[in-house]
Scaffold this motif. Sequence first.
Motif, PDB file in Angstrom:
ATOM      1  N   LEU A  91       0.826  -1.214   0.000  1.00  0.00           N
ATOM      2  CA  LEU A  91       0.000   0.000   0.000  1.00  0.00           C
ATOM      3  C   LEU A  91       0.866   1.271   0.000  1.00  0.00           C
ATOM      4  O   LEU A  91       0.401   2.336  -0.423  1.00  0.00           O
ATOM      5  CB  LEU A  91      -0.955   0.025   1.200  1.00  0.00           C
ATOM      6  CG  LEU A  91      -1.936  -1.136   1.347  1.00  0.00           C
ATOM      7  CD1 LEU A  91      -2.988  -0.813   2.390  1.00  0.00           C
ATOM      8  CD2 LEU A  91      -2.604  -1.495   0.032  1.00  0.00           C
ATOM      9  N   LEU A 142      -4.517  -0.739  -7.355  1.00  0.00           N
ATOM     10  CA  LEU A 142      -4.746  -1.811  -6.387  1.00  0.00           C
ATOM     11  C   LEU A 142      -6.105  -2.454  -6.666  1.00  0.00           C
ATOM     12  O   LEU A 142      -7.084  -1.756  -6.918  1.00  0.00           O
ATOM     13  CB  LEU A 142      -4.736  -1.269  -4.957  1.00  0.00           C
ATOM     14  CG  LEU A 142      -3.370  -0.837  -4.420  1.00  0.00           C
ATOM     15  CD1 LEU A 142      -3.543  -0.155  -3.069  1.00  0.00           C
ATOM     16  CD2 LEU A 142      -2.419  -2.027  -4.297  1.00  0.00           C
ATOM     17  N   VAL A 168      -8.127  -0.809   2.681  1.00  0.00           N
ATOM     18  CA  VAL A 168      -7.166  -0.507   1.619  1.00  0.00           C
ATOM     19  C   VAL A 168      -7.348   0.939   1.151  1.00  0.00           C
ATOM     20  O   VAL A 168      -6.385   1.708   1.052  1.00  0.00           O
ATOM     21  CB  VAL A 168      -7.317  -1.503   0.440  1.00  0.00           C
ATOM     22  CG1 VAL A 168      -6.510  -1.048  -0.770  1.00  0.00           C
ATOM     23  CG2 VAL A 168      -6.876  -2.898   0.875  1.00  0.00           C
ATOM     24  N   THR A 213      -3.895   4.065   1.553  1.00  0.00           N
ATOM     25  CA  THR A 213      -2.987   4.137   0.413  1.00  0.00           C
ATOM     26  C   THR A 213      -3.305   5.362  -0.419  1.00  0.00           C
ATOM     27  O   THR A 213      -4.430   5.863  -0.380  1.00  0.00           O
ATOM     28  CB  THR A 213      -3.113   2.864  -0.455  1.00  0.00           C
ATOM     29  OG1 THR A 213      -2.069   2.873  -1.430  1.00  0.00           O
ATOM     30  CG2 THR A 213      -4.453   2.796  -1.173  1.00  0.00           C
ATOM     31  N   VAL A 234      -7.621   2.704  -6.211  1.00  0.00           N
ATOM     32  CA  VAL A 234      -8.164   1.393  -5.839  1.00  0.00           C
ATOM     33  C   VAL A 234      -9.352   1.065  -6.739  1.00  0.00           C
ATOM     34  O   VAL A 234     -10.268   1.871  -6.881  1.00  0.00           O
ATOM     35  CB  VAL A 234      -8.627   1.395  -4.363  1.00  0.00           C
ATOM     36  CG1 VAL A 234      -9.213   0.033  -3.983  1.00  0.00           C
ATOM     37  CG2 VAL A 234      -7.472   1.753  -3.437  1.00  0.00           C
TER      38      VAL A 234
END
Lengths: 453, 453
Positions: B202, B211, B223, B227, B231
């Motif tokens: 991350l 991601l 997540v 980060t 995503v």
Amino acid sequence: MDRPPTTFSQQPMTDTETKITQAQSAALDLANLDEKTRNDALHAIADAIEAHSEEILEANAADVEEAEKLLEAGEYTQAFVDRLKLSESKLESIAEMVRSVAGQEDPLGKTLEARRLDEGLELYKLSVPIGVLGTVFESRPDALVQIAALSLKSGNAVILKGGSEAAESNRVLYEIICEAAQEVPEGWAQLIEAREDVATLLERDDAVDLLMPRGSSAFVEYVQDNTSIPVLGHTEGVCHVYVDADADLSMAEDVAFDAKVQYPAVCNAVETLLVHESVAEEFLPAMADRYREAGVELRGDERAREIAEMDAATDEDWTTEYGDLVLAVKVVDSLEAAIRHVNAHGSKHTESILTETAEHAEKFMRGVDAASVFHNASTRFADGYRFGLGAEVGISTGKTHARGPVGLDGLTTYKYHLEGDGQLVATYSGEGARPYLHEDFDGEWAPGRLSEE
Amino acid sequence: MDRPPTTFSQQPMTDTETKITQAQSAALDLANLDEKTRNDALHAIADAIEAHSEEILEANAADVEEAEKLLEAGEYTQAFVDRLKLSESKLESIAEMVRSVAGQEDPLGKTLEARRLDEGLELYKLSVPIGVLGTVFESRPDALVQIAALSLKSGNAVILKGGSEAAESNRVLYEIICEAAQEVPEGWAQLIEAREDVATLLERDDAVDLLMPRGSSAFVEYVQDNTSIPVLGHTEGVCHVYVDADADLSMAEDVAFDAKVQYPAVCNAVETLLVHESVAEEFLPAMADRYREAGVELRGDERAREIAEMDAATDEDWTTEYGDLVLAVKVVDSLEAAIRHVNAHGSKHTESILTETAEHAEKFMRGVDAASVFHNASTRFADGYRFGLGAEVGISTGKTHARGPVGLDGLTTYKYHLEGDGQLVATYSGEGARPYLHEDFDGEWAPGRLSEE
């Protein structure tokens, strides 16, 4: 019977939180505002800016007066104060910009794909607004108008956070815009003003769909590091021009000069010149003279400094966006070495190769990881207007959603519409499953009327 | 002369950091691997999985043995252990899946736009891989193979982090894949195993471009919150079916049944049934009986419970993804109330209206903010395979980059190629500026050869 939309907090909402929630609610209505209403509102905004020029200039004078005090105190530069300043003619060109946004092709409601999944089961992929844009921008007051106009054209609600230096100008412009856009769902544009409001904005991933920060790389990185909302932004523009062994050296000189000198303050100006060793001795001395005459400070690696007089470059120079009349110069062994240097030090913005050999161009353009890769052209062409995208939202150095110069399309997403007549997934599953057709066709979505009827 | 790529830290790299940097380097070569080499490698992977089935099943047996201990200890469910278990026939279908990915249309190198900016100055927008994908996925060992195959097909390097429950299976599958894909730049796929490695992943926004977490909503949100890398993920699937006043009630019953019962564990199953008050008395009793026979537990609002026997729904029920044979039921006053309920409580996944009136369908489909909006069809159709996207990467509930069911196209971005013959921006600027042509044309990028030559 219905509850109001869930909010992210059980505590009473602050003023800024309320504004963001209002934008979220307005976005749902704005998404389906027809093209004519949006364009009429843009024309009304342009007219209102011209009609209220006196009021705007008065507010702007107050901002400029404050800024001049800070200029005297040495906190601002003259260039900064100049950018802040509006004039009658500047306002006219701002109004013209809004009209040109109105004149752009509608980015909404386009059928991007149409596919027959089965007879009587049709899928349409339609362009729609993203929802709520969160924007933070620099002190030029025309930025507020431009961002509001692009948001409205693309059917997005928008949170506007301008620089405190332009607070008075922004407030007046914002009020004029809201008053002029009477047919647009109320609350579609929201002005937030305090620095703390930015932190609130970054937390509202329940309501804000895309953040568009403009400003320094450090600020954009701060935003990326402090939010879970997707960010469309541009960190740095460390662009390269590579003069290949097979370059037309006269063309290379003109392009390398244009890329640096024509407007050095912008992100698509070149920051590092790479020269193949086999042409460096012929190319560099004359190029260095021409740069020097234009006031460009050169910083070279060892080999470049053996050929032409320049200061020594440090490691930092290879990754610096000067935004000024400064240029790093490096002699490379090979095309491959140029590609490696760009991929190691570039910012994935714009890279240009000068060569007469197609294979070299291909290798460079395929091998370099950047949003824009050019062959025999100045890096300065990397721009939404020059690319023919119409109004430019900005340039993105990210790799997802929208990359490079971003036009109105970058402010849209899509929605799948499926038209059926009662189909069940069970019919298409397990033993004796009915097969899918999956047949693309030309067609526009029309609710309730399947295309073959 | 060339320095290695800058790394994010001056400290010695850990094993995981080295792996991520290797993937970053491999991605640059992988981006230009031709279609045949990628497809050949996929076929070699499929063959190798079949050829090494004994080895894979042995490793898998070790994972299953461990899992069964935890099942006895009450930490795992039987369903969890079943999902982990591979068999000869399961491996054959995994190999077939890899071959079907190979058979998909190439998502790379498509000319998305071609525009003549001026005579001899041509801009091409080409589809290219994103770069490095960071993936974290659930315990089913086929997930590793599927993700690796989709990444390779789309020219992306990939970091693979599977569940620790499948560690042995994943390790063997990973080794088989790497060995089989010999013509693919080394390092394109990297396996990371420890929970701490996720935190490292991350942090690597210098190297990882996208991601793709799979797993619980809580994990995807973790997540997103930790980060600055974009995503692509899917948080919740709180889907609705709305039975309008003008619905064909027999069709509505079948569709609402299919949407809940055909496979309740998945994200596109319906979680809340909304029924217009004018048809509720006719529709709900029979519908409730049919659901009850299929073992569906109903939780209704006050009005629904006056009509049919069911438990009382709490506020939480309107935003819960049951993923099970449970359904919330609400009677609404109007179409508008249904739209408001969906926008307040839905997760922007998939929403369906049952109605015979086109205007009602249009209002609902335009008014509801979701990736997929259906008219007279089961929510269960929201799926990459059913939509005809070929291999499915997953379903995104985000609004940017890729939305709804995501196919291989969602793993690509674009790159602008500009072919010139020495053009300068100075020529097109200021007084006497040469105008742009901005003329779209049909054409493919060919390096060094401008189309009119």
